[in-house]
Structures are given as structure tokens and as C-alpha cells.
Scaffold this active site. Structure first.
Site, PDB file in Angstrom:
ATOM      1  N   HIS A 198       0.811  -1.217   0.000  1.00 44.65           N
ATOM      2  CA  HIS A 198       0.000   0.000   0.000  1.00 44.65           C
ATOM      3  C   HIS A 198       0.840   1.260   0.000  1.00 44.65           C
ATOM      4  O   HIS A 198       0.417   2.301  -0.473  1.00 44.65           O
ATOM      5  CB  HIS A 198      -1.020  -0.038   1.130  1.00 44.65           C
ATOM      6  CG  HIS A 198      -2.113  -0.990   0.783  1.00 44.65           C
ATOM      7  ND1 HIS A 198      -2.026  -2.321   1.077  1.00 44.65           N
ATOM      8  CD2 HIS A 198      -3.232  -0.814   0.056  1.00 44.65           C
ATOM      9  CE1 HIS A 198      -3.072  -2.927   0.565  1.00 44.65           C
ATOM     10  NE2 HIS A 198      -3.819  -2.044  -0.058  1.00 44.65           N
ATOM     11  N   GLU A 440     -11.951 -10.239  -5.350  1.00 45.04           N
ATOM     12  CA  GLU A 440     -10.509 -10.291  -5.086  1.00 45.04           C
ATOM     13  C   GLU A 440     -10.112 -11.587  -4.378  1.00 45.04           C
ATOM     14  O   GLU A 440      -8.952 -11.784  -4.039  1.00 45.04           O
ATOM     15  CB  GLU A 440     -10.045  -9.056  -4.303  1.00 45.04           C
ATOM     16  CG  GLU A 440     -10.869  -8.701  -3.097  1.00 45.04           C
ATOM     17  CD  GLU A 440     -10.429  -7.390  -2.445  1.00 45.04           C
ATOM     18  OE1 GLU A 440      -9.393  -6.821  -2.831  1.00 45.04           O
ATOM     19  OE2 GLU A 440     -11.127  -6.951  -1.514  1.00 45.04           O
ATOM     20  N   CYS A 511     -10.040  -2.417 -10.409  1.00 44.44           N
ATOM     21  CA  CYS A 511      -9.465  -1.302  -9.644  1.00 44.44           C
ATOM     22  C   CYS A 511      -8.122  -1.654  -9.018  1.00 44.44           C
ATOM     23  O   CYS A 511      -7.534  -0.843  -8.315  1.00 44.44           O
ATOM     24  CB  CYS A 511     -10.440  -0.816  -8.582  1.00 44.44           C
ATOM     25  SG  CYS A 511     -10.774  -2.051  -7.323  1.00 44.44           S
TER      26      CYS A 511
HETATM   27  C1  PEP Z   1      -7.021  -4.983  -4.748  1.00 47.83           C
HETATM   28  O1  PEP Z   1      -6.872  -5.894  -3.938  1.00 47.83           O
HETATM   29  O2  PEP Z   1      -6.737  -5.072  -5.960  1.00 47.83           O
HETATM   30  C2  PEP Z   1      -7.542  -3.681  -4.307  1.00 47.83           C
HETATM   31  C3  PEP Z   1      -7.851  -2.752  -5.169  1.00 47.83           C
HETATM   32  O3  PEP Z   1      -7.661  -3.485  -2.984  1.00 47.83           O
HETATM   33  P1  PEP Z   1      -6.426  -3.175  -2.020  1.00 47.83           P
HETATM   34  O4  PEP Z   1      -5.203  -2.967  -2.890  1.00 47.83           O
HETATM   35  O5  PEP Z   1      -6.787  -1.977  -1.257  1.00 47.83           O
HETATM   36  O6  PEP Z   1      -6.335  -4.408  -1.197  1.00 47.83           O
HETATM   37 MG    MG Z   2      -7.764  -5.749  -2.016  1.00 41.99          MG
END
Ligand code: PEP
Ligand code: MG
Length: 587
Positions: A198, A440, A511
Site C-alpha cells: 500500500h 478479489e 481497480c
Molecule cells: C485490490 O486488492 O486489488 C484492491 C484494489 O484493494 P487493495 O489494494 O486496497 O487491497
Molecule cells: Mg484488495
């Protein structure tokens, strides 16, 4: 890299893994293991300051004993011994004596006296050629950091100097990255980290050049060294020669020119040359990114990661405070949509509450919708806040980490419950707000046909979908080679999800970071995605890429890719088309 006085230091190039493009030119600011120099101020009461130091020592000692016991209990061995070594440092009379002396003689506040004393120790140890002793600096830093936090346990911010600088750190958590003062940040380089962490995602969103995986960088560089960070190729160049500097200045101005040209086209629709329109939206983590979103020309926000609200305090803000943030965003974006993802805490993200026991596998543990469903009162506060905002713009809600139908149904029931309550209280909201789920977890992708009739849309979170499908931790560099967006299993799951959505009248977007990776735009378009949600900085380039492609050609490519057994071949197919139609956009 010893410097010899009177001789111009040599240009040195350190190679790491690029995670966020861009060129930064500035002196280095080094923070050991994520802690910066605390504020320094003159004290009046020496005795009181000594007591503050002693209290912090005591708190730290207690924590270390507890940690040692816990680790021993979990491991069934004496692995907790490491913390005994840490405790011994706290007992080191020379160290404690020096800090006490600095408090008394220099009248420095205890935090700074400790920090300065430790820096001297570290400096001396870094010069020792013995690798074992060099390794031990990490332990000293750990203890020092813990001690510093114990002066004011409620605050922990990553600071930086007021001058523009490149930050060098052992590791940065997403909260560290969010807390940085970005006006002065020319880039950052860390020893740990990975492309899909992140921290890296946030750097890309904010357009901060960043490199990870620079081994020993904290030990090997010196503060204030002039440097260039090349976030495209992953190079950190120390003491650049004048030719190097000139070359990078010209690369930077060239990139900026392209960027401005692309941004100027923000009114252009994201439509392929044969007329297929794609909704191009942006991912945000922090509400202040909204101006970046507007500037990028994105058509709304496809993913608002609300867990970043946890950065402010250690728990989610209350309903009205959340409603205010969501309403502000919804109004700013209107008539474009704001898709709010409900809290996705846990895993590698911030926890919503301290856990009594560390989880053995946090990615397979208490995260995402699981936490929300186990804390219905907290979840309902968020849902009510989202509903309140829905009266002021086009708001949609989506749930993270869905693994089965029951979770979808339970989450929807809670939405309806909140709607009933608000209606009773005569609070306006949009009764038709779209409800979607993130795909996911592989189980959700496999039963996408069963989930589709329950929802308005799917948003594929490839970051997690890939890691769970190929069983390769998204933040573990040891297995990074297995983490492949173009793995045949991943693209089959994406295709299956899109088809299931289409059959039930639910739209599908992507996303995850794959959506903003221009090598994969032909493949994703060909598989049939209707929306791509990417970091605000990536929007202009993705728009240009979409406008250069033919959907029919992408669809043929996707058909071929779906028959291919090898991820490298699939990557090559898609990258080949990207190279053919928009080579200038690829880094
Ligand atoms: C993902 O897992 O692709 C996502 C968009 O969520 P995060 O990266 O916040 O886990
Ligand atoms: Mg995710």
C-alpha cells in the site's frame, strides 16, 4: 563509499525495484528504521525530564518482557530471547548515563537527548567492518524507536526536513507515507517494500517517485548527500556528476511536457478507435487527493479506500464525521460517481483494533468485510454515513474481500436496515444507490454467476486476486516472481467474472494496480472490462492508451491469450500491442 576530504565524492548508483515513476533531485534525508529526529527544545526542570526518561524506559521494559513471553509461548522455544537483548540495552549504564548527562548539561528534552546519544552509537557501529555488529544496529534502532514512541505513545509521525529532500528509510508503512509532508518530498527509497504494497500504491497515487528493495541503503548512505531518484528504472544516484544531472534534468522536463500535454486532453473521452467507451475513474486513499482526480480528468472515483481514515485516530471516525468527508467528496465529483469501499482493515493494512494475539496469516485472517460483519455497530455507522452522502451526489458502496454469498447478503441486509432507520429519522438518501462487491478472492470469482444477481457491479481487485490465486504474498519480494497478473488462471477468473456480470446485467471494472499498468490495457479491454479505476497520476496515460486501441483487435488478442498456457506469453502478447500503438507511453 568512504568519503575522502578534499576529493569530490564519486558518483554511485544503487539499484532497487522501481515502484512509482518520476525523477526527483534533492539531498538525502535518512531516517533509520522509520524514525526521524524528534523535536528538540530547552527544558526548565531537569528532574522532571529525568523522570520522563525513566518512565519511558520502564514502559519499554514492560513491553519487551510481554513480547518476549508472547513470542516464547507462540513459538514453544526461546525465540523471544532477542527481546532480552533489547532489555539489556535499556540497562546499559553508559547509554542511560549519557542521556541523563545530556538532559542535565545541555538542558535538552529527553527524547532528543536519547536520539542524539543513539545516533552517536550507531555512527560508530556503522564504521565497524564486522557484519554481525553492523546487523546489530537494527536492534538498537528498534529499541530506540520503541523508547521514543513511549514518550508520547499517541503520536507517531514521519517527519522530514523543511527543505526538499529524498527520504531514505528502512521501511515505510502506508501511514508513514500518508503522514509525510509531500510538499518537500522529492521521492523515497526504502530497503523493504514491494510493488504492490500500500505504500507503493499510495506513492503512485500521489505521484511521488519511489524505489524499494535497496539493500542496506540506510547504512550505506549519508544524510545530505546530493542525489537523484529515478522511479522509472529504480536507480538512486548519489553524488551525480554534472553530465548525469543534466541528463536527468532533461528527462524530467521531457516527461513533464508529455504529462502536461496528456492532462490538457482531460476532456477527451476514454473511447477506443472503434467506439467502445470505457469508464476511466480514479482510486483515492485520502480525501485531499480529490484535486488530483479532478485535474486528471477521471470520471469519478472507482475506489475510495476508506481504511485510510484510520490514520487520523486509531479507530474509525464516527458517523457524522465520516458523512462529512463522504459528502464533501460526493459533491466535488458530482455528477460523476464516488464508489466508497467499506472499511478494508487488517491484512497488511491498518488494524481496526489491537488484536490480542498476532495472526499467523494476516492475509488469510480477520480483514475486509469479515471485520465489518463482526462489528455491526461500527459497520452500520459507516453505511449510514455513506447513505447520508448519497443525497448529495452519485454515491455507490462496495464491499471488500467478499468470499461467498452469505457475506454479500448480510452486508446488503445491513444497508437496508440503515435505509429503514434513516427513513424513519427523515434523513434523505439515495434509495437506488448502486451496491457492488470487490472480486478479489478466487472463490468469489468462481461463483461470480451466483453473486452477480445480488449486485449492481463487480470491481476486480487484482492486487489481492493475484496473490490469492497464485498463493504469492503481494508484499513478499522472495516470491515476487510468482506474482503475475498475466497468469492464465488470473485472466480466466477475470473473464469469468466479466461474463457472469454481463449475463446478470451487472457491470465489471478493475481497480487493482493491473488496471493502471499500460502493458495490460489491451488485454483488459479485450476481456471486456467496462471500467478501469487507476491512481490519479495514471489516468491521463491510460486514457491516451485506450484512445489508441481498437476494441475488436483487443478482443482477438484476449481470445488468443485465454488459450495460452504461459503467463510470459500472455504478457508478451499484450505488451506487444501496447508497444505497437503507444510506445511513447511505456516507461
Ligand atoms: C485490490 O486488492 O486489488 C484492491 C484494489 O484493494 P487493495 O489494494 O486496497 O487491497
Ligand atoms: Mg484488495
Amino acid at each position: 563509499m568512504e568519503r575522502v576530504s578534499g576529493v569530490t565524492p564519486e558518483e554511485t548508483v544503487l539499484q532497487g525495484t522501481p515502484v512509482s515513476g518520476g525523477i526527483g533531485i534533492a539531498p538525502l534525508h535518512v531516517i533509520a528504521r522509520g524514525f526521524a529526529a524528534p523535536e528538540v527544545y530547552e527544558i526548565d526542570d531537569v528532574e522532571a525530564e529525568r523522570r520522563r526518561f525513566e518512565a519511558a524506559l520502564e514502559r519499554t521494559r514492560e513491553q519487551l518482557i510481554a513480547l518476549q513471553e508472547r513470542i516464547n509461548a507462540i513459538s514453544g522455544t526461546d525465540e523471544g530471547m532477542i527481546f532480552e537483548a533489547h532489555q539489556m540495552m535499556l540497562e546499559d549504564k553508559a547509554l542511560v548515563g549519557q542521556v541523563m548527562a545530556a538532559i542535565e548539561k545541555r538542558r535538552q528534552n529527553a527524547e532528543y537527548a536519547l536520539y542524539a546519544t543513539i545516533q552517536n552509537y550507531l555512527e560508530a557501529m556503522r564504521r565497524v567492518p564486522d557484519p554481525y555488529l553492523r546487523e546489530r544496529t537494527a536492534d538498537i534502532e528498534d529499541v530506540c524507536q520503541r523508547l521514543l514512541r513511549n514518550f508520547s505513545p499517541e503520536e507517531h509521525r514521519v517527519g522530514g526536513p523543511d527543505e526538499r529532500h529524498i527520504l531514505v528509510a528502512y521501511d515505510l508503512s502506508p501511514s508513514d507515507t500518508a503522514a509525510m509532508d509531500r510538499r518537500h518530498m522529492a521521492g523515497f527509497a526504502t530497503e523493504l517494500g514491494s510493488v504492490n504494497s500500500h505504500t507503493a500504491i499510495l506513492a503512485r497515487s500521489l505521484g511521488i517517485p519511489a524505489i524499494v528493495g535497496l539493500k542496506n541503503v540506510v547504512l550505506d548512505v549519508r544524510a545530505l548527500t546530493p542525489a537523484i531518484i529515478d522511479g522509472y528504472s529504480g536507480k538512486l544516484i548519489l553524488n551525480p556528476r554534472s553530465e548525469t544531472l543534466e541528463r536527468y534534468l532533461s528527462i524530467r522536463s521531457e516527461k513533464e511536457k508529455v504529462r502536461h500535454e496528456l492532462e490538457a486532453q482531460r476532456e477527451d473521452e476514454a473511447v477506443t478507435i472503434d467506439g467502445r467507451g470505457i469508464t476511466l475513474s480514479a482510486n483515492i486513499e485520502l480525501s485531499e487527493e480529490i484535486s488530483l482526480v479532478k485535474n486528471s480528468g477521471a470520471r469519478g472515483v472507482g475506489l475510495y479506500r476508506t481504511e485510510f481514515l484510520l490514520l487520523k485516530g486509531e479507530q474509525m471516525p464516527g458517523e457524522m464525521e465520516q458523512a462529512e468527508v463522504y459528502t464533501r467528496l460526493a459533491k466535488a465529483l458530482s455528477p460523476d460517481p464516488l464508489i466508497i469501499r467499506t472499511l478494508d482493515a487488517g491484512g497488511d493494512k491498518l488494524p481496526v483494533e489491537p488484536l490480542s494475539e498476532p495472526e499467523p496469516n494476516p492475509f488469510l485472517g480477520w480483514r475486509g468485510i469479515r471485520v465489518s460483519l463482526d462489528r455491526p455497530a461500527m459497520f452500520k455507522e459507516q453505511l449510514r454515513a455513506i447513505l447520508r452522502a448519497s443525497a448529495h451526489g452519485k454515491v455507490a458502496v462496495m464491499f471488500p474481500l467478499i468470499s461467498g454469498i452469505r457475506e454479500v447478503r448480510r452486508a446488503k441486509e445491513l444497508v437496508w436496515e440503515c435505509m429503514d432507520e434513516l427513513e424513519e429519522e427523515q434523513v434523505p438518501f439515495d434509495g437506488d444507490l448502486e451496491i457492488g462487491v470487490m472480486i478479489e478472492v478466487p472463490s468469489a470469482a468462481v461463483i461470480a454467476d451466483l453473486i452477480a444477481p445480488e449486485v449492481d457491479f463487480f470491481s476486480i481487485g487484482t492486487n489481492d486476486l493475484i496473490q490469492y490465486t497464485v498463493a504469492s504474498d503481494r508484499v513478499n519480494h522472495r516470491v515476487a516472481d510468482l506474482y503475475r497478473p498475466s497468469h492464465p488462471a488470473v485472466i480466466r477468473l477475470i473473464k469469468q467474472t466479466i461474463d457472469a456480470g454481463l449475463a446478470a446485467g451487472a457491470w465489471t471494472g478493475v481497480c487493482g494496480e493491473m488496471a493502471g499498468d499500460l502493458r495490460f490495457t489491451p488485454l483488459l479491454l479485450g476481456l471486456g472490462v467496462e471500467e478501469l479505476s487507476v491512481g490519479p497520476h495514471q489516468v491521463p496515460r491510460v486514457r491516451r492508451a485506450i484512445r489508441a486501441l481498437s476494441h475488436a483487435e483487443c478482443a482477438a488478442l484476449a481470445d488468443e491469450a485465454l488459450k495460452s498456457p504461459l503467463s510470459l506469453d500472455i504478457l508478451e502478447l499484450s505488451t506487444g500491442m501496447a508497444r505497437k500503438y503507444y510506445p511513447e507511453l511505456l516507461d
